[in-house]
Design a protein around this motif. Structure first.
Motif, PDB file in Angstrom:
ATOM      1  N   ASP A 101       0.853  -1.194   0.000  1.00  0.00           N
ATOM      2  CA  ASP A 101       0.000   0.000   0.000  1.00  0.00           C
ATOM      3  C   ASP A 101       0.892   1.248   0.000  1.00  0.00           C
ATOM      4  O   ASP A 101       1.452   1.629   1.024  1.00  0.00           O
ATOM      5  CB  ASP A 101      -0.921  -0.001   1.215  1.00  0.00           C
ATOM      6  N   ARG A 102       1.005   1.872  -1.145  1.00  0.00           N
ATOM      7  CA  ARG A 102       1.881   3.037  -1.292  1.00  0.00           C
ATOM      8  C   ARG A 102       1.398   4.239  -0.470  1.00  0.00           C
ATOM      9  O   ARG A 102       2.198   5.036   0.011  1.00  0.00           O
ATOM     10  CB  ARG A 102       2.000   3.432  -2.766  1.00  0.00           C
ATOM     11  N   TYR A 103       0.088   4.358  -0.308  1.00  0.00           N
ATOM     12  CA  TYR A 103      -0.469   5.460   0.470  1.00  0.00           C
ATOM     13  C   TYR A 103      -0.033   5.344   1.936  1.00  0.00           C
ATOM     14  O   TYR A 103       0.435   6.309   2.526  1.00  0.00           O
ATOM     15  CB  TYR A 103      -2.000   5.460   0.359  1.00  0.00           C
ATOM     16  N   ILE A 104      -0.167   4.158   2.502  1.00  0.00           N
ATOM     17  CA  ILE A 104       0.249   3.946   3.895  1.00  0.00           C
ATOM     18  C   ILE A 104       1.748   4.170   4.028  1.00  0.00           C
ATOM     19  O   ILE A 104       2.203   4.825   4.967  1.00  0.00           O
ATOM     20  CB  ILE A 104      -0.156   2.540   4.378  1.00  0.00           C
TER      21      ILE A 104
ATOM     22  N   MET B 146       3.648   6.834   6.438  1.00  0.00           N
ATOM     23  CA  MET B 146       4.611   6.404   7.448  1.00  0.00           C
ATOM     24  C   MET B 146       5.945   7.117   7.271  1.00  0.00           C
ATOM     25  O   MET B 146       6.554   7.561   8.250  1.00  0.00           O
ATOM     26  CB  MET B 146       4.806   4.885   7.361  1.00  0.00           C
ATOM     27  N   VAL B 147       6.392   7.249   6.032  1.00  0.00           N
ATOM     28  CA  VAL B 147       7.662   7.943   5.763  1.00  0.00           C
ATOM     29  C   VAL B 147       7.544   9.402   6.187  1.00  0.00           C
ATOM     30  O   VAL B 147       8.429   9.938   6.866  1.00  0.00           O
ATOM     31  CB  VAL B 147       8.060   7.821   4.277  1.00  0.00           C
ATOM     32  N   PHE B 148       6.446  10.052   5.828  1.00  0.00           N
ATOM     33  CA  PHE B 148       6.250  11.461   6.181  1.00  0.00           C
ATOM     34  C   PHE B 148       6.290  11.656   7.696  1.00  0.00           C
ATOM     35  O   PHE B 148       6.984  12.548   8.203  1.00  0.00           O
ATOM     36  CB  PHE B 148       4.912  11.958   5.615  1.00  0.00           C
ATOM     37  N   THR B 149       5.570  10.793   8.411  1.00  0.00           N
ATOM     38  CA  THR B 149       5.524  10.906   9.868  1.00  0.00           C
ATOM     39  C   THR B 149       6.905  10.691  10.480  1.00  0.00           C
ATOM     40  O   THR B 149       7.325  11.433  11.375  1.00  0.00           O
ATOM     41  CB  THR B 149       4.523   9.882  10.447  1.00  0.00           C
ATOM     42  N   ARG B 150       7.620   9.690   9.981  1.00  0.00           N
ATOM     43  CA  ARG B 150       8.952   9.396  10.534  1.00  0.00           C
ATOM     44  C   ARG B 150       9.949  10.501  10.210  1.00  0.00           C
ATOM     45  O   ARG B 150      10.793  10.842  11.049  1.00  0.00           O
ATOM     46  CB  ARG B 150       9.461   8.040  10.026  1.00  0.00           C
TER      47      ARG B 150
ATOM     48  N   ASP C 102      15.160   8.605   3.112  1.00  0.00           N
ATOM     49  CA  ASP C 102      15.843   7.324   2.899  1.00  0.00           C
ATOM     50  C   ASP C 102      16.030   6.580   4.224  1.00  0.00           C
ATOM     51  O   ASP C 102      15.854   5.366   4.286  1.00  0.00           O
ATOM     52  CB  ASP C 102      17.199   7.534   2.226  1.00  0.00           C
ATOM     53  N   ILE C 103      16.346   7.319   5.270  1.00  0.00           N
ATOM     54  CA  ILE C 103      16.501   6.700   6.591  1.00  0.00           C
ATOM     55  C   ILE C 103      15.165   6.111   7.034  1.00  0.00           C
ATOM     56  O   ILE C 103      15.098   4.968   7.498  1.00  0.00           O
ATOM     57  CB  ILE C 103      17.024   7.718   7.627  1.00  0.00           C
ATOM     58  N   ALA C 104      14.099   6.877   6.886  1.00  0.00           N
ATOM     59  CA  ALA C 104      12.767   6.396   7.261  1.00  0.00           C
ATOM     60  C   ALA C 104      12.398   5.148   6.468  1.00  0.00           C
ATOM     61  O   ALA C 104      11.870   4.179   7.017  1.00  0.00           O
ATOM     62  CB  ALA C 104      11.730   7.495   7.044  1.00  0.00           C
TER      63      ALA C 104
ATOM     64  N   ILE D  44       9.896   0.017  12.171  1.00  0.00           N
ATOM     65  CA  ILE D  44       8.729   0.883  12.327  1.00  0.00           C
ATOM     66  C   ILE D  44       7.551   0.159  11.701  1.00  0.00           C
ATOM     67  O   ILE D  44       7.631  -0.291  10.558  1.00  0.00           O
ATOM     68  CB  ILE D  44       8.943   2.231  11.636  1.00  0.00           C
ATOM     69  N   LYS D  45       6.484   0.059  12.456  1.00  0.00           N
ATOM     70  CA  LYS D  45       5.287  -0.626  11.967  1.00  0.00           C
ATOM     71  C   LYS D  45       4.073   0.255  12.194  1.00  0.00           C
ATOM     72  O   LYS D  45       4.048   1.063  13.108  1.00  0.00           O
ATOM     73  CB  LYS D  45       5.103  -1.953  12.691  1.00  0.00           C
ATOM     74  N   LEU D  46       3.084   0.034  11.371  1.00  0.00           N
ATOM     75  CA  LEU D  46       1.817   0.731  11.537  1.00  0.00           C
ATOM     76  C   LEU D  46       0.991  -0.060  12.536  1.00  0.00           C
ATOM     77  O   LEU D  46       0.701  -1.238  12.326  1.00  0.00           O
ATOM     78  CB  LEU D  46       1.095   0.809  10.191  1.00  0.00           C
ATOM     79  N   GLU D  47       0.636   0.571  13.640  1.00  0.00           N
ATOM     80  CA  GLU D  47      -0.109  -0.139  14.668  1.00  0.00           C
ATOM     81  C   GLU D  47      -1.603   0.059  14.521  1.00  0.00           C
ATOM     82  O   GLU D  47      -2.374  -0.870  14.659  1.00  0.00           O
ATOM     83  CB  GLU D  47       0.323   0.324  16.054  1.00  0.00           C
TER      84      GLU D  47
END
Length: 68
Positions: free
Chosen positions: A17-20, A24-28, A51-53, A62-65
């Protein structure tokens, strides 16, 4: 590892899922900008934060909870 391989592994972590993944990258990236330490071996001054994220997500650090 090339960035294309990292992205593929990160996508696997989000069930492709590219949207998720982008959220996640944006938040990190925001967390890293605000002083969070990388969870993978990386240099914030040299490597791009996105790139780090992506590396952190690909490594399963990092996982989506929950999405609400």
């Amino acid at each position: 590892m090339r960035i294309e391989e990292i992205i593929a592994k990160a996508l696997e972590q989000t069930s492709n899922d590219r949207y998720i993944l982008s959220n996640m990258v944006f938040t990190r990236v925001k967390q890293l900008e605000n002083g969070a330490q990388p969870l993978v071996s990386a240099n914030i001054k040299v490597d791009k934060l996105a790139d780090i994220a992506m590396m952190e997500i690909a490594a399963g650090k990092i996982k989506l909870e929950k999405m609400s």
